[in-house]
Write an enzyme that holds these catalytic residues in place. Structure first.
Site, PDB file in Angstrom:
ATOM      1  N   ARG A  36       0.820  -1.219   0.000  1.00 27.98           N
ATOM      2  CA  ARG A  36       0.000   0.000   0.000  1.00 27.98           C
ATOM      3  C   ARG A  36       0.851   1.264   0.000  1.00 27.98           C
ATOM      4  NH1 ARG A  36      -5.243  -1.709   3.718  1.00 27.98           N
ATOM      5  NH2 ARG A  36      -6.353  -2.627   1.977  1.00 27.98           N
ATOM      6  N   LYS A 197     -19.739 -15.544   2.709  1.00 24.39           N
ATOM      7  CA  LYS A 197     -21.148 -15.250   2.968  1.00 24.39           C
ATOM      8  C   LYS A 197     -21.880 -14.628   1.779  1.00 24.39           C
ATOM      9  CE  LYS A 197     -21.121 -16.271   7.451  1.00 24.39           C
ATOM     10  NZ  LYS A 197     -20.845 -15.289   8.491  1.00 24.39           N
ATOM     11  N   GLY A 351      -8.916  -7.191  -1.015  1.00 24.56           N
ATOM     12  CA  GLY A 351      -9.241  -8.112   0.072  1.00 24.56           C
ATOM     13  C   GLY A 351      -8.593  -9.477  -0.087  1.00 24.56           C
ATOM     14  N   GLY A 374     -13.230  -3.323   0.569  1.00 22.28           N
ATOM     15  CA  GLY A 374     -14.582  -2.799   0.791  1.00 22.28           C
ATOM     16  C   GLY A 374     -14.988  -1.775  -0.239  1.00 22.28           C
TER      17      GLY A 374
END
Length: 394
Positions: A36, A197, A351, A374
């Site tokens: 990053r 999920k 992610g 996100g």
């Protein structure tokens, strides 16, 4: 991209407050992955070379509005200095007299890193007073933190109400790549959606069904779809309350002419452990006391063929429990297929997918790895990102 960038403004001699995403993984005070920090270098170097006084701001971890000593940015300042091959000054606060004095001392081309902005409760509350205090330090605001663009915080959104606000190069690239994928994709366009999920991916699946030619499903969320087809899933992950939704997604795919791919075989285990007993079974033959933890070899081949025939692939979420080597084969096969498919433009949605391509040493073979898990997810849901909306239009 219709937002102004640092190319559209004159930065020479200006104090530039640049929000970056230096939220890097740390262990015992040492940075374990500086990706990053490296990702922000083009913007920082441009500002230095064009004579700006560079004030960098970032969060690290989740200090929840309090000072947490191990979440200070000293190690980040040191690493950034090594990468830039020049000293990077650092303050122990992000606002206040010490910071003002440090900013006053800056010459053109100097770099100052402020302390972790999440040490202040006003940051995540988007407190206008904190946003104003940040703005008072500078003449221009640059947002290069795509990873935090889905948050309306004081340093990502609030500050832009008080200063001219433009995008950095990383933000620009993210918006261009993801924007083109969603608005004008090369076809066939395939989305691969995995992860644990269904509830985390509802918006993404719903939005992508309007746009893709092929939708590939994997990971824990696949078993709710398997159950929706009437098959038993044993002890696999299952969201009972999402079975009807899974059915409606499969119906929508049919209506839209989207080819919907699901696992045809899976690797099942008798317990959740790397050294569990495992076997490969067809999708409609998962034993009652076993859990499916990865896609099987036939599924890997099927998905590989779809990837090979696609011009654009967006991948968000692993195919299995890739953190355990025994159940990493499916995720690795997707990464390898993308690496080998030279005519396919690959977009990795941050992610876990980004972590997976890093783990398998294939990151440099991907066309674009999003720096925001996100944020890229919300972008692919078709949502407006507050940190982007706040920037000036061209």
């Amino acid at each position: 991209m219709n937002k102004k960038t640092i190319r559209d403004v004159d930065v020479r001699g200006k104090r530039v407050f640049c929000r970056v995403d230096f939220n890097v993984p740390m262990e015992q005070g040492a940075i374990t992955d500086d990706t990053r920090i490296r990702a922000a270098l083009p913007t920082i170097r441009y500002l230095i070379e064009h004579g700006a006084k560079v004030i960098l701001a970032s969060h690290l971890g989740r200090p929840k509005g309090k000072v947490v000593e191990e979440l200070r940015l000293d190690a980040v300042a040191k690493r950034l200095g090594e990468l830039l091959e020049r000293p990077v000054a650092k303050t122990n606060e992000a606002v206040g007299d010490e910071v003002k004095a440090a900013v006053d001392r800056l010459n053109e081309g100097d770099v100052l890193l402020l302390e972790n902005v999440r040490f202040y409760p006003g940051e995540e509350k988007n407190d206008p007073e904190l946003a104003k205090a940040f703005a008072e330090l500078a003449d221009l605001y640059v947002n290069d933190a795509f990873g935090a663009a889905h948050r309306a915080h004081a340093s990502t959104e609030g500050i832009a109400h008080y200063l001219p606000a433009v995008a950095g190069f990383l933000m620009e690239k993210e918006l261009e790549v993801l924007g083109k994928a969603l608005s004008n994709p090369d076809r066939p366009f395939t989305a691969i959606i995995g992860g644990a999920k269904v509830k985390d991916k509802i918006g993404v699946i719903d939005n992508l069904l309007e746009k893709v030619d092929n939708l590939i499903i994997g990971g824990g969320l696949a078993y709710t779809f398997v159950k929706a087809l009437g098959h038993d899933v044993g002890k696999s992950l299952l969201e009972e309350d999402k079975i009807e939704l899974a059915k409606s997604f499969m119906e929508k795919a049919k209506e839209k002419g989207v080819r919907f791919y699901m696992p045809v075989d899976v690797v099942v285990a008798d317990r959740f452990a790397n050294d569990a007993n495992t076997k490969v079974v067809p999708i409609d033959a998962i034993p009652a006391d076993w859990s499916a933890l990865d896609i099987g070899p036939k599924t890997r081949e099927l998905y590989r063929d779809v990837i090979r025939e696609s011009k654009l692939v967006v991948w968000n979420g692993p195919m299995g429990v890739f953190e355990m080597d025994a159940f990493a084969h499916g995720t690795k096969a997707i990464a390898e297929a993308l690496a080998e498919a030279l005519d396919t433009y690959s977009v990795i949605g941050g992610g876990d997918s980004a972590a997976a391509v890093e783990k398998f040493g294939l990151a440099d073979k991907m066309d674009h790895i999003s720096t925001g898990g996100g944020a890229s997810l919300e972008f692919m849901e078709g949502k407006q990102l507050p940190g982007v909306v706040a920037l000036e239009d061209k």
